[in-house]
Design an enzyme around this catalytic site. Structure first.
Site, PDB file in Angstrom:
ATOM      1  CG  HIS A 156      -1.941   1.077   1.236  1.00 46.73           C
ATOM      2  ND1 HIS A 156      -3.170   0.919   1.838  1.00 46.73           N
ATOM      3  CD2 HIS A 156      -1.944   2.334   0.726  1.00 46.73           C
ATOM      4  CE1 HIS A 156      -3.874   2.024   1.687  1.00 46.73           C
ATOM      5  NE2 HIS A 156      -3.146   2.907   1.024  1.00 46.73           N
ATOM      6  CG  HIS A 158      -1.085   6.813  -1.705  1.00 45.11           C
ATOM      7  ND1 HIS A 158      -2.335   6.898  -2.261  1.00 45.11           N
ATOM      8  CD2 HIS A 158      -1.258   6.156  -0.530  1.00 45.11           C
ATOM      9  CE1 HIS A 158      -3.226   6.325  -1.453  1.00 45.11           C
ATOM     10  NE2 HIS A 158      -2.601   5.870  -0.395  1.00 45.11           N
ATOM     11  CG  PHE A 159       5.571   5.238  -5.306  1.00 44.77           C
ATOM     12  CD1 PHE A 159       5.538   5.301  -3.918  1.00 44.77           C
ATOM     13  CD2 PHE A 159       6.442   4.327  -5.894  1.00 44.77           C
ATOM     14  CE1 PHE A 159       6.357   4.478  -3.134  1.00 44.77           C
ATOM     15  CE2 PHE A 159       7.268   3.506  -5.121  1.00 44.77           C
ATOM     16  CZ  PHE A 159       7.221   3.578  -3.745  1.00 44.77           C
ATOM     17  NE  ARG A 160       0.934  11.618  -2.633  1.00 43.39           N
ATOM     18  CZ  ARG A 160      -0.160  11.285  -1.966  1.00 43.39           C
ATOM     19  NH1 ARG A 160      -1.166  10.693  -2.589  1.00 43.39           N
ATOM     20  NH2 ARG A 160      -0.252  11.537  -0.679  1.00 43.39           N
ATOM     21  CG  ASN A 220      -4.888   8.454  -4.067  1.00 46.03           C
ATOM     22  OD1 ASN A 220      -3.950   7.724  -4.365  1.00 46.03           O
ATOM     23  ND2 ASN A 220      -4.943   9.088  -2.911  1.00 46.03           N
ATOM     24  CG  ASP A 261      -2.012   4.882   3.616  1.00 44.45           C
ATOM     25  OD1 ASP A 261      -1.942   5.137   2.397  1.00 44.45           O
ATOM     26  OD2 ASP A 261      -2.915   5.322   4.343  1.00 44.45           O
ATOM     27  CG  HIS A 312      -9.952   4.470   2.862  1.00 47.58           C
ATOM     28  ND1 HIS A 312      -8.786   5.199   2.912  1.00 47.58           N
ATOM     29  CD2 HIS A 312     -10.732   4.989   3.834  1.00 47.58           C
ATOM     30  CE1 HIS A 312      -8.863   6.118   3.868  1.00 47.58           C
ATOM     31  NE2 HIS A 312     -10.057   6.009   4.437  1.00 47.58           N
ATOM     32  CG  HIS A 357      -5.412   2.501   5.722  1.00 46.70           C
ATOM     33  ND1 HIS A 357      -6.778   2.474   5.826  1.00 46.70           N
ATOM     34  CD2 HIS A 357      -5.134   3.178   4.568  1.00 46.70           C
ATOM     35  CE1 HIS A 357      -7.307   3.107   4.800  1.00 46.70           C
ATOM     36  NE2 HIS A 357      -6.323   3.537   4.023  1.00 46.70           N
TER      37      HIS A 357
END
Ligand code: DOR
Ligand code: ZN
Length: 384
Positions: free
Chosen positions: A14, A16-18, A48, A271, A140, A198
């Site tokens: 999990h 978020h590498f953006r 996202n 996360d 989530h 999470h």
């Protein structure tokens, strides 16, 4: 002195590498260097982005971008926010090459960073389709209605509306528990493999435990920030301690460690959700973006506990944590590898010096955002 141990290169299921859309916060390249330095060889990235990863085209674009990253294997969850997205997901899953890069789908029961919350009809359809496609659905779990009520009640009371610790009251434990109960209900109806992201509450953990006992395919992960930080840390961290689900009390935290010990918790994943310091320093702390980085510090934090210590400088270790290096391998390699069918090899080893003691400094980590919520914490274990 040094004491070298070998572990398989870890999996963080999990992050978020953006990229694309928020490269000012992080890129696949920057965060992969951080992951590798922290002993993580495989990551599963969340949808996202901008554009959101909800079309075959957007998914293919992320796969293409990841080809420039050589050292870390990046897989991508597909986001489901509407019926159209579900149609796109079916298309993706019929493409053998792209399917290999996709460990499953992701739904948000309430909005978080990226506003990908889905309504109940879409959520139900997502559970149905993931069961048909035989692929895990990551959820989530926070309930939109409970969060809204809590938010409105606190905003209209005369509490200090600049106090970031209100964030935890605005997204209460009951919200997570309600969404988990609903998710398990859908998983039961359709036979979906549900993976809860999470998980942060004792109530939620109990629901997962019961679901497992009734033979449902329900798995869950917990994040290092919930294992090491509590609401007491808002005082020092301010908005650097703001994430969704939010920080909880020490008693919730203790329940998570018990869930690890009794096998209810399947994975630890970070996360990893970087934002810039400028963004975090918003005028109103309650409007600051939620999320903290963590992919580079997971292993040393856990190794510190596995070797009898406790990295938090101002709180004490719970007396009954029976946590060992083998638990790190189980929670951060074997279980995520199995749950998401990643096929990561345990032959790809990392060497870690567990005698190396060091102090975490945001400026020395490899994140593009340049900060960590664990600033100045003393840990053991350096990947060499
Ligand atoms: O704290 C969070 N940050 N929770 C989420 O659900 C999203 C994440 C992000 O992308 O920043
Ligand atoms: Zn996330």
């Amino acid at each position: 002195m040094s004491n070298i141990i070998q572990l398989p290169g870890l999996i963080d299921c999990h992050v978020h590498f953006r990229e694309p859309g928020f490269e000012h916060k992080a890129t696949m390249e920057s965060e992969s260097v951080a992951a590798k330095t922290g002993g993580v060889f495989t990551v599963c990235d969340m949808p996202n982005n901008s554009p959101m990863t909800i079309t075959v085209e957007a998914f293919r674009d992320k796969v293409r971008r990841s080809e420039k990253v050589k050292d870390v294997d990046i897989r991508f969850f597909f986001g489901l926010t509407s019926s159209e997205d579900i149609g796109e997901f079916k298309k993706l899953m019929s493409d053998e090459e792209l399917k290999k890069k996709c460990p499953g789908a992701k739904v948000f029961f309430d909005h978080s960073t990226g506003d990908m919350g889905a309504d109940k009809e879409v959520l139900e359809e997502a559970f149905k389709v993931c069961a048909e496609l035989n692929t895990p659905l990551v959820a989530h779990c926070e309930d939109a209605q409970i969060n809204k009520e809590a938010h409105d009640m606190i905003s209209s009371s005369d509490s200090d509306t600049q106090d970031v610790s209100l964030h935890s009251l605005m997204r209460p434990c009951a919200s997570e528990a309600k969404a988990i109960a609903d998710a398990i209900g859908f998983a039961k109806t359709y036979g979906t493999h549900l993976h809860i992201a999470h998980l942060s509450t004792e109530l939620g953990l109990k629901l997962v435990k019961d679901a497992k006992e009734s033979e449902l395919t329900v798995t869950c992960e917990v994040a290092p920030h919930h294992l090491f930080l509590t609401v007491d840390d808002y005082e020092k961290l301010g908005t650097l301690g703001k994430m969704n689900p939010p920080l909880r009390t020490a008693s919730e935290q203790q329940a998570l460690w018990s869930g690890i010990a009794d096998g209810t918790v399947d994975c630890i994943s970070t996360d990893h959700a970087p934002h810039t310091l400028d963004e975090k320093n918003a005028d109103n702390p309650l409007s600051a973006p939620s999320g903290v980085p963590g992919v580079e510090t997971m292993l040393p934090l856990l190794l510190t506990v596995a070797n009898g210590g406790w990295p938090h400088p101002d709180s004490d270790r719970f007396s009954d944590i029976g946590f060992r290096n083998s638990d790190i391998v189980r929670l951060c390699f074997e279980n995520p590898n199995k749950i998401f069918n990643l096929g990561a090899s345990d032959e790809l080893k990392i060497k870690v010096d567990t005698d190396a003691e060091w102090v975490i400094k945001g400026s020395e980590l490899h994140y593009k955002c340049g900060w960590t919520p664990y600033e100045n914490w003393r840990v053991i274990g350096k990947v060499i």
